[in-house]
Design an enzyme around this catalytic site. Structure first.
Site, PDB file in Angstrom:
ATOM      1  N   LYS A 196      25.381 -27.557 -59.871  1.00 34.54           N
ATOM      2  CA  LYS A 196      25.853 -28.404 -58.846  1.00 34.54           C
ATOM      3  C   LYS A 196      25.363 -27.551 -57.406  1.00 34.54           C
ATOM      4  O   LYS A 196      24.881 -27.998 -56.348  1.00 34.54           O
ATOM      5  CB  LYS A 196      27.322 -28.179 -58.608  1.00 34.54           C
ATOM      6  CG  LYS A 196      27.911 -28.832 -59.644  1.00 34.54           C
ATOM      7  CD  LYS A 196      29.450 -28.922 -59.437  1.00 34.54           C
ATOM      8  CE  LYS A 196      30.310 -27.940 -59.793  1.00 34.54           C
ATOM      9  NZ  LYS A 196      30.435 -27.186 -61.075  1.00 34.54           N
ATOM     10  N   ARG A 271      38.881 -30.307 -57.704  1.00 33.88           N
ATOM     11  CA  ARG A 271      39.020 -29.802 -59.344  1.00 33.88           C
ATOM     12  C   ARG A 271      40.193 -30.230 -60.015  1.00 33.88           C
ATOM     13  O   ARG A 271      40.200 -29.988 -61.212  1.00 33.88           O
ATOM     14  CB  ARG A 271      38.763 -28.310 -59.363  1.00 33.88           C
ATOM     15  CG  ARG A 271      37.580 -27.773 -59.480  1.00 33.88           C
ATOM     16  CD  ARG A 271      37.315 -26.332 -59.649  1.00 33.88           C
ATOM     17  NE  ARG A 271      36.386 -25.769 -60.234  1.00 33.88           N
ATOM     18  CZ  ARG A 271      35.388 -25.142 -59.598  1.00 33.88           C
ATOM     19  NH1 ARG A 271      35.193 -25.240 -58.539  1.00 33.88           N
ATOM     20  NH2 ARG A 271      34.551 -24.231 -60.306  1.00 33.88           N
ATOM     21  N   ARG A 310      23.002 -16.266 -66.085  1.00 36.54           N
ATOM     22  CA  ARG A 310      23.169 -16.294 -64.674  1.00 36.54           C
ATOM     23  C   ARG A 310      24.015 -14.883 -64.319  1.00 36.54           C
ATOM     24  O   ARG A 310      23.843 -14.175 -63.313  1.00 36.54           O
ATOM     25  CB  ARG A 310      23.849 -17.244 -64.031  1.00 36.54           C
ATOM     26  CG  ARG A 310      24.275 -17.196 -62.594  1.00 36.54           C
ATOM     27  CD  ARG A 310      24.783 -18.657 -61.952  1.00 36.54           C
ATOM     28  NE  ARG A 310      26.206 -18.656 -62.095  1.00 36.54           N
ATOM     29  CZ  ARG A 310      27.004 -19.864 -61.776  1.00 36.54           C
ATOM     30  NH1 ARG A 310      26.290 -21.097 -61.490  1.00 36.54           N
ATOM     31  NH2 ARG A 310      28.313 -19.945 -62.136  1.00 36.54           N
ATOM     32  N   ARG A 316      28.611 -12.177 -60.306  1.00 38.22           N
ATOM     33  CA  ARG A 316      29.936 -12.822 -60.310  1.00 38.22           C
ATOM     34  C   ARG A 316      30.693 -12.036 -61.657  1.00 38.22           C
ATOM     35  O   ARG A 316      30.390 -12.133 -62.649  1.00 38.22           O
ATOM     36  CB  ARG A 316      29.757 -14.356 -60.513  1.00 38.22           C
ATOM     37  CG  ARG A 316      29.458 -15.069 -59.193  1.00 38.22           C
ATOM     38  CD  ARG A 316      29.149 -16.410 -59.400  1.00 38.22           C
ATOM     39  NE  ARG A 316      30.278 -16.962 -59.778  1.00 38.22           N
ATOM     40  CZ  ARG A 316      30.265 -18.462 -59.797  1.00 38.22           C
ATOM     41  NH1 ARG A 316      29.650 -19.027 -59.411  1.00 38.22           N
ATOM     42  NH2 ARG A 316      31.603 -19.006 -60.409  1.00 38.22           N
ATOM     43  N   ARG A 328      37.151 -20.914 -67.941  1.00 39.92           N
ATOM     44  CA  ARG A 328      36.678 -21.733 -67.041  1.00 39.92           C
ATOM     45  C   ARG A 328      36.459 -23.343 -67.662  1.00 39.92           C
ATOM     46  O   ARG A 328      36.840 -23.990 -66.925  1.00 39.92           O
ATOM     47  CB  ARG A 328      35.487 -21.422 -66.301  1.00 39.92           C
ATOM     48  CG  ARG A 328      35.746 -20.247 -65.374  1.00 39.92           C
ATOM     49  CD  ARG A 328      34.796 -19.283 -64.881  1.00 39.92           C
ATOM     50  NE  ARG A 328      33.826 -19.970 -64.148  1.00 39.92           N
ATOM     51  CZ  ARG A 328      32.463 -19.724 -64.042  1.00 39.92           C
ATOM     52  NH1 ARG A 328      31.851 -18.471 -64.686  1.00 39.92           N
ATOM     53  NH2 ARG A 328      31.674 -20.471 -63.449  1.00 39.92           N
TER      54      ARG A 328
HETATM   55  P1  AMP Z   1      32.521 -22.000 -58.661  1.00 37.12           P
HETATM   56  O1  AMP Z   1      31.622 -21.120 -57.786  1.00 37.12           O
HETATM   57  O2  AMP Z   1      32.594 -23.354 -58.077  1.00 37.12           O
HETATM   58  O3  AMP Z   1      32.297 -22.043 -60.159  1.00 37.12           O
HETATM   59  O4  AMP Z   1      34.109 -21.400 -58.479  1.00 37.12           O
HETATM   60  C1  AMP Z   1      34.399 -20.165 -58.998  1.00 37.12           C
HETATM   61  C2  AMP Z   1      35.953 -20.041 -58.999  1.00 37.12           C
HETATM   62  O5  AMP Z   1      36.530 -20.245 -57.748  1.00 37.12           O
HETATM   63  C3  AMP Z   1      36.719 -20.967 -60.068  1.00 37.12           C
HETATM   64  O6  AMP Z   1      36.718 -20.727 -61.388  1.00 37.12           O
HETATM   65  C4  AMP Z   1      38.053 -21.060 -59.325  1.00 37.12           C
HETATM   66  O7  AMP Z   1      38.788 -20.029 -59.948  1.00 37.12           O
HETATM   67  C5  AMP Z   1      37.873 -20.931 -57.938  1.00 37.12           C
HETATM   68  N1  AMP Z   1      37.819 -22.161 -57.363  1.00 37.12           N
HETATM   69  C6  AMP Z   1      36.681 -22.851 -56.734  1.00 37.12           C
HETATM   70  N2  AMP Z   1      36.796 -24.076 -56.217  1.00 37.12           N
HETATM   71  C7  AMP Z   1      38.269 -24.574 -56.716  1.00 37.12           C
HETATM   72  C8  AMP Z   1      39.045 -25.503 -56.639  1.00 37.12           C
HETATM   73  N3  AMP Z   1      38.565 -26.797 -55.994  1.00 37.12           N
HETATM   74  N4  AMP Z   1      40.353 -25.417 -57.192  1.00 37.12           N
HETATM   75  C9  AMP Z   1      40.868 -24.234 -57.685  1.00 37.12           C
HETATM   76  N5  AMP Z   1      40.079 -23.078 -57.753  1.00 37.12           N
HETATM   77  C10 AMP Z   1      38.603 -23.187 -57.424  1.00 37.12           C
END
Ligand code: AMP
Length: 372
Positions: A196, A271, A310, A316, A328
């Site tokens: 994404k 989400r 990654r 991360r 996740r």
């Molecule tokens: P991402 O970079 O989108 O994979 O997000 C990394 C982490 O940020 C996720 O595993 C969640 O812990 C938190 N996170 C990001 N977006 C959301 C969301 N919309 N709702 C809740 N937690 C989020």
């Protein structure tokens, strides 16, 4: 509540059904308290618009009453070219009765005046007017309005009995006319590691959109050790979702920072179901909407590989440990995947094969973006 379209026009949420309920409750109370104890009033609803209001009003009126509905009809008088107004449907003898007119909306007062004229020689004891909505800016008459539910600005409304060219009467809440939405708002969807972020970075330039990744915003907050960052860190480190309220407020703030944008690519948001509803409400308030959800579909075994790969360079904390990655996916499967249904129901879901080269996938997504 979402933005709606009736015929050629768009309407945004204006007065919720809960608020309407409260307005009617207090109207009923006022009317009730003004009536002598043994008086049996006759409520007269003016069709078509007031049918829902009248029904809800009398349901809350906890005392003996009579109910009638009338329709105001204009016809060409036989002897002159004058237009004559008549009420169709009043058969009761109104002599010495207390009549309370139930109107859905009073704007210029023209209809109200006709009603007063018609009732003038019916020998009623008292004629009172109760209206759910009132537009003070355009009201031009001196005639009394005894009970007003809510004064509203002079903008066209629909719903709760009110229509636009016949449509909208069945809506349980009230919507206000708004201009055609002019943003392109797209939810880029898919499990962790679907690509994404990579795609959003390319597409935002191609379509001149603002890319909001909630994950990126959270990581910035963590890096800068803000209050929000401290709060979010423990959830993110464990691979859990950050609580909705925190995430939703942060998202709104990011959108509001870019109020002149052409539109947004939402990446990693919504989400959860309640995030999706919040996004819908939030955009609708602005007269905007989500145009579509574009989902990158990638098999899970490929995703774990991608994420571990990654993790070697991304820095991360949630990319390095397979158990966190699995968590996740668990969060995704239990809380996020349902959003496919949410958008599918609105005919806004577009699945894209997320396996292939970056360019191939961009081309597949672009085909959809071009139509939204
Ligand atoms: P991402 O970079 O989108 O994979 O997000 C990394 C982490 O940020 C996720 O595993 C969640 O812990 C938190 N996170 C990001 N977006 C959301 C969301 N919309 N709702 C809740 N937690 C989020």
């Amino acid at each position: 509540m979402s933005l709606i379209q009736l015929h050629d026009l768009y309407f945004k949420p204006y007065i919720s059904s809960n608020e309407i309920d409260r307005i009617i409750e207090s109207l009923v109370e006022e009317v009730y308290n003004d009536l002598p104890k043994n008086e049996v009033p006759l409520f007269v609803g003016i069709l078509n618009g007031s049918f829902l209001f009248a029904a809800d009003f009398i349901r809350k009126f906890n005392r003996n009453c009579e109910v009638s509905f009338v329709k105001l009809a204009s016809y060409q008088g036989t002897e002159s070219t004058q237009i004559v107004d008549q009420l169709i449907g009043i058969n009761e003898d109104l002599t010495d009765r207390t009549v309370i007119i139930l109107e859905d909306i009073i704007d210029t007062g023209n209809t109200l005046q006709k009603i007063y004229e018609i009732f003038k020689n019916k020998h009623v004891k008292e004629l009172k007017i109760a209206t759910l909505f009132f537009k003070p800016e355009v009201y031009k008459k001196e005639l009394p309005i005894n009970y007003i539910g809510k004064s509203i600005e002079d903008k066209f409304i629909v719903g709760y009995g009110l229509d636009y060219n016949g449509h909208g009467r069945n809506l349980p809440s009230v919507y206000q006319l708004t201009s055609k939405p002019n943003m392109k708002n797209i939810v880029l969807f898919g499990p962790p590691g679907a690509g994404k972020g990579t795609q959003a970075e390319i597409l935002k330039d191609k379509y001149n959109l603002i890319h909001i990744s909630t994950g990126v915003v959270f990581r910035e907050h963590i890096k800068n050790e803000t209050e929000l960052g401290v709060l979010a860190k423990s959830y993110i480190d464990a691979g859990d979702l950050v609580p909705d309220e925190v995430t939703i407020n942060m998202l709104k703030e990011e959108v509001n920072k870019n109020s002149n944008a052409n539109g947004f690519i939402f990446d990693g948001f919504p989400r959860t179901q309640s995030q999706a509803v919040a996004l819908e409400d939030f955009l609708a308030e602005k007269g905007e909407q989500v145009n579509g959800m574009v989902a990158l579909e990638v098999p899970e075994n490929l995703l774990v590989e991608r994420l571990l790969e990654r993790g070697k360079t991304s820095g991360r904390s949630d990319d390095t440990d397979e158990s966190k990655i699995r968590n996740r996916f668990n969060e995704y499967n239990t809380k996020t995947a349902v959003l496919k249904d949410f958008y599918e129901e609105k005919n806004k879901y577009y699945g894209v094969n997320g396996v292939g080269s970056i360019e191939e996938i961009t081309a597949r997504i672009s085909k959809i973006f071009d139509t939204l």
